[in-house]
Design an enzyme around this catalytic site. Structure first.
Site, PDB file in Angstrom:
ATOM      1  CE  LYS A  88     -12.429  -7.066   3.290  1.00 22.63           C
ATOM      2  NZ  LYS A  88     -11.780  -6.330   2.212  1.00 22.63           N
ATOM      3  NE  ARG A 118      -2.742  -6.888  -4.548  1.00 20.99           N
ATOM      4  CZ  ARG A 118      -3.621  -7.070  -3.590  1.00 20.99           C
ATOM      5  NH1 ARG A 118      -3.237  -7.556  -2.446  1.00 20.99           N
ATOM      6  NH2 ARG A 118      -4.882  -6.788  -3.771  1.00 20.99           N
ATOM      7  CB  SER A 146      -4.435  -6.501   4.202  1.00 21.24           C
ATOM      8  OG  SER A 146      -4.005  -5.219   3.858  1.00 21.24           O
ATOM      9  CG  HIS A 163      -1.937  -0.973   1.372  1.00 18.61           C
ATOM     10  ND1 HIS A 163      -2.075  -1.781   2.468  1.00 18.61           N
ATOM     11  CD2 HIS A 163      -2.947  -1.314   0.526  1.00 18.61           C
ATOM     12  CE1 HIS A 163      -3.117  -2.570   2.302  1.00 18.61           C
ATOM     13  NE2 HIS A 163      -3.658  -2.328   1.130  1.00 18.61           N
TER      14      HIS A 163
HETATM   15  P1  ADP Z   1      -9.755  -3.357  -0.773  1.00 15.71           P
HETATM   16  O1  ADP Z   1     -10.228  -3.915   0.536  1.00 15.71           O
HETATM   17  O2  ADP Z   1     -10.606  -2.285  -1.348  1.00 15.71           O
HETATM   18  O3  ADP Z   1      -9.334  -4.394  -1.793  1.00 15.71           O
HETATM   19  P2  ADP Z   1      -7.076  -3.014   0.170  1.00 15.71           P
HETATM   20  O4  ADP Z   1      -6.900  -2.338   1.481  1.00 15.71           O
HETATM   21  O5  ADP Z   1      -6.885  -4.480   0.133  1.00 15.71           O
HETATM   22  O6  ADP Z   1      -8.468  -2.570  -0.411  1.00 15.71           O
HETATM   23  O7  ADP Z   1      -6.141  -2.318  -0.888  1.00 15.71           O
HETATM   24  C1  ADP Z   1      -6.294  -0.964  -1.252  1.00 15.71           C
HETATM   25  C2  ADP Z   1      -5.609  -0.758  -2.589  1.00 15.71           C
HETATM   26  O8  ADP Z   1      -4.226  -1.068  -2.478  1.00 15.71           O
HETATM   27  C3  ADP Z   1      -6.166  -1.656  -3.687  1.00 15.71           C
HETATM   28  O9  ADP Z   1      -6.177  -0.933  -4.902  1.00 15.71           O
HETATM   29  C4  ADP Z   1      -5.168  -2.787  -3.767  1.00 15.71           C
HETATM   30  O10 ADP Z   1      -5.117  -3.369  -5.060  1.00 15.71           O
HETATM   31  C5  ADP Z   1      -3.893  -2.022  -3.462  1.00 15.71           C
HETATM   32  N1  ADP Z   1      -2.860  -2.913  -2.955  1.00 15.71           N
HETATM   33  C6  ADP Z   1      -2.938  -3.768  -1.912  1.00 15.71           C
HETATM   34  N2  ADP Z   1      -1.780  -4.453  -1.749  1.00 15.71           N
HETATM   35  C7  ADP Z   1      -0.951  -4.008  -2.742  1.00 15.71           C
HETATM   36  C8  ADP Z   1       0.383  -4.337  -3.160  1.00 15.71           C
HETATM   37  N3  ADP Z   1       1.093  -5.269  -2.550  1.00 15.71           N
HETATM   38  N4  ADP Z   1       0.885  -3.675  -4.223  1.00 15.71           N
HETATM   39  C9  ADP Z   1       0.140  -2.757  -4.865  1.00 15.71           C
HETATM   40  N5  ADP Z   1      -1.110  -2.413  -4.552  1.00 15.71           N
HETATM   41  C10 ADP Z   1      -1.655  -3.023  -3.503  1.00 15.71           C
END
Ligand code: ADP
Length: 164
Positions: free
Chosen positions: A41, A90, A128, A17
């Site tokens: 969620k 990703r 996450s 992130h």
């Molecule tokens: P959501 O619950 O909406 O999927 P996340 O908190 O999991 O949101 O992620 C927020 C954003 O960060 C999303 O666009 C996700 O694709 C991006 N993201 C999460 N992990 C990574 C990573 N390792 N590299 C790049 N982008 C990431």
């Protein structure tokens, strides 16, 4: 002023992130990292904990603001006078979900654009969910999240164990 919103659950924030946050913040005047309060969620961390971890780990970025939102993302963006969303990609598997989501948002507000950042290769495996799973079993997350987040995770599991 060019404002962008980076929405997500951030449960918890990871180096993946932060990579997207740093790179997108460098391109706009203000980046709002918006933590979604999703009633459908279950989150491991409370909204307050997620906001705190994000604030602490982005404090070196002066144009980044951390906020919480619930309800419709397009309405939140409108209220913030923002027409640009930032999301990370990703792997190919992210693409379909993100594509549909971006098109749906565009349908409700044609002025709202979504920009995608390809993850840095070193973070393509990082989510996450993975961090939470590893943390549950006492795994080492030091290469996945900043030290402050690692500390919060460890404290949470310690207090959960002592309550059990
Ligand atoms: P959501 O619950 O909406 O999927 P996340 O908190 O999991 O949101 O992620 C927020 C954003 O960060 C999303 O666009 C996700 O694709 C991006 N993201 C999460 N992990 C990574 C990573 N390792 N590299 C790049 N982008 C990431």
């Amino acid at each position: 002023m060019k404002i962008a919103i980076c929405p997500g659950s951030f449960d918890p924030v990871t180096y993946g992130h932060l990579n997207i946050i740093e790179r997108s913040a460098a391109l706009v005047d203000k980046l709002i990292v918006a933590v979604f309060r999703n009633p459908n969620k279950h989150s491991m961390f409370t909204m307050e904990e997620r906001l705190d971890m994000l604030k602490e780990t982005t404090k070196h970025l002066p144009n980044v603001e951390v906020d919480a939102f619930d309800g419709l993302l397009n309405e939140y963006a409108e209220a913030k006078n923002c027409h640009l969303l930032v999301r990370g990609l990703r792997a190919f598997s992210d693409f379909e979900y993100e594509f549909q989501r971006a098109l749906l948002l565009k349908k409700v507000n044609p002025k709202l654009e979504t920009a995608f950042f390809m993850t840095d290769g070193q973070y393509s495996f990082l989510s996450s969910t993975g961090v939470r799973e590893l943390a549950c079993f006492g795994g080492n997350v030091s290469e996945l999240v900043p030290p402050y987040v690692q500390h919060v995770i460890e404290a949470k599991f310690k207090s959960d164990k002592s309550e059990a």
